[in-house]
Design a protein around this motif. Structure first.
Motif, PDB file in Angstrom:
ATOM      1  N   PRO A   4       0.760  -1.516   0.132  1.00 12.73           N
ATOM      2  CA  PRO A   4      -0.140   0.076   0.115  1.00 12.73           C
ATOM      3  C   PRO A   4       0.823   1.305   0.379  1.00 12.73           C
ATOM      4  O   PRO A   4       1.839   1.726   0.429  1.00 12.73           O
ATOM      5  N   ALA A   5       0.208   2.380  -0.829  1.00 12.21           N
ATOM      6  CA  ALA A   5       0.855   3.444  -0.882  1.00 12.21           C
ATOM      7  C   ALA A   5       1.130   4.096   1.104  1.00 12.21           C
ATOM      8  O   ALA A   5       0.753   4.041   1.875  1.00 12.21           O
ATOM      9  N   GLY A   6       2.176   4.226   0.958  1.00 10.67           N
ATOM     10  CA  GLY A   6       2.875   4.771   2.815  1.00 10.67           C
ATOM     11  C   GLY A   6       3.411   3.685   3.697  1.00 10.67           C
ATOM     12  O   GLY A   6       3.567   3.452   4.698  1.00 10.67           O
ATOM     13  N   GLY A   7       3.481   2.673   3.133  1.00 12.06           N
ATOM     14  CA  GLY A   7       3.649   1.086   4.115  1.00 12.06           C
ATOM     15  C   GLY A   7       5.413   0.609   3.519  1.00 12.06           C
ATOM     16  O   GLY A   7       5.935   1.556   2.544  1.00 12.06           O
ATOM     17  N   VAL A   8       5.440   0.748   4.750  1.00 11.82           N
ATOM     18  CA  VAL A   8       6.925  -0.016   4.760  1.00 11.82           C
ATOM     19  C   VAL A   8       7.544  -1.889   5.200  1.00 11.82           C
ATOM     20  O   VAL A   8       7.178  -2.214   5.783  1.00 11.82           O
ATOM     21  N   SER A   9       7.772  -2.165   4.051  1.00  6.84           N
ATOM     22  CA  SER A   9       8.766  -4.062   4.505  1.00  6.84           C
ATOM     23  C   SER A   9       9.724  -3.195   4.933  1.00  6.84           C
ATOM     24  O   SER A   9      11.033  -2.702   4.790  1.00  6.84           O
ATOM     25  N   PRO A  10       9.882  -4.055   6.642  1.00 10.65           N
ATOM     26  CA  PRO A  10      11.240  -3.619   7.148  1.00 10.65           C
ATOM     27  C   PRO A  10      12.521  -3.738   7.000  1.00 10.65           C
ATOM     28  O   PRO A  10      12.175  -5.071   5.888  1.00 10.65           O
ATOM     29  N   ALA A  11      13.297  -3.605   6.799  1.00 11.91           N
ATOM     30  CA  ALA A  11      15.041  -4.260   6.986  1.00 11.91           C
ATOM     31  C   ALA A  11      14.928  -5.455   7.999  1.00 11.91           C
ATOM     32  O   ALA A  11      14.276  -5.526   8.321  1.00 11.91           O
ATOM     33  N   GLN A  12      16.031  -6.346   7.145  1.00 11.16           N
ATOM     34  CA  GLN A  12      16.648  -6.968   7.659  1.00 11.16           C
ATOM     35  C   GLN A  12      17.992  -7.316   7.699  1.00 11.16           C
ATOM     36  O   GLN A  12      18.700  -6.588   6.942  1.00 11.16           O
ATOM     37  N   THR A  13      18.817  -7.770   9.019  1.00  8.26           N
ATOM     38  CA  THR A  13      19.483  -7.473   9.169  1.00  8.26           C
ATOM     39  C   THR A  13      20.677  -8.501   8.307  1.00  8.26           C
ATOM     40  O   THR A  13      21.527  -8.208   7.774  1.00  8.26           O
TER      41      THR A  13
END
Length: 244
Positions: free
Chosen positions: A53-62
């Motif tokens: 979705p617009a404005g959504g963020v898929s989180p970073a992974q180490t």
């Protein structure tokens, strides 16, 4: 060399419009839905279309447990300050850090996830390609014969397994030679145009095809107006022809 045990045409061809949206969090956090294209025997998702979705963020992974690939089908995302619009591509090799993926607009992303059981860490840096059309194309060869009119762009090749992901442009009027098989799983997603794996099915934009390893297929491959497809394989791809 002993010929491997081949199976008759077990390929699966389906338009993604006919696949229902389901929760994608287990394999792509931050998405508000996913369409699974293929699952492995152990239930792990191998390939899918996810909706961000617009404005959504898929989180970073180490560090990712296995290689992650993404091809932007539509929309607009930002990853590691790279702007990726339709036709953009990224690959995060096993063991490397996955950046956060921020969707600026509603976005559909085709993702390919390697099997962690086969993953091998390599000193290979992530790649983010804003426009895959900027990759220089070449004319592929099959059996020593140049396929004039075809263009191939290699987006990624795994240095350990030989698996690769590529864009293929197929010319209008293409007619396949005869049935064939591959020693690896072949997955194909149609991005533009039309291409038929045989006389009973026709792929159009959004269609997906899975040709299992050692499965004989391609009884009448053809294209009327030409096509652009995204292909990915889980090992070194080669083509072996058989009598009809």
């Amino acid at each position: 060399m002993t010929e491997p045990a081949l199976s008759e045409n077990l390929s699966r061809c389906q338009h993604s419009a006919d696949i229902p949206w389901r929760a994608a969090d287990p394999y792509w956090p931050g998405a508000d839905g996913g369409k699974i294209l293929r699952m492995l025997d152990d239930g792990q998702v191998r390939s899918a279309v996810v909706r961000l979705p617009a404005g959504g963020v898929s989180p970073a992974q180490t560090a990712v447990a296995a290689t992650v690939q993404g091809y932007v089908l539509s929309g607009h995302v930002i990853a590691s300050e790279h702007v990726l619009k339709a036709g953009g591509f990224f690959v995060i090799p096993t063991g490397q850090a996955m950046p956060a993926v921020e969707s600026v607009t509603d976005t559909e992303l085709l993702v390919v996830l390697d099997d962690p059981a086969r993953a091998q860490a390599a000193d290979v840096r992530p790649e983010l390609i804003p426009n895959t059309q900027d990759i220089a194309p070449f004319v592929p060869e099959v059996g020593g014969m140049r396929l004039e009119g075809f263009e191939r762009r290699v987006l990624w090749e795994d240095p350990h397994t030989g698996a690769d992901t590529r864009l293929l442009t197929v010319p209008a009027g293409f007619e396949g030679k005869r049935p064939n098989w591959h020693p690896v799983h072949e997955e194909i997603f149609c991005l533009a145009g039309d291409i038929g794996p045989d006389d009973t099915r026709l792929m159009t934009p959004g269609s997906y095809l899975h040709n299992p390893a050692f499965g004989v297929h391609g009884y009448h491959e053809h294209s009327r107006g030409g096509a652009v497809v995204l292909e990915w394989h889980d090992g070194p791809w080669e083509i072996n022809f058989v009598d009809a």
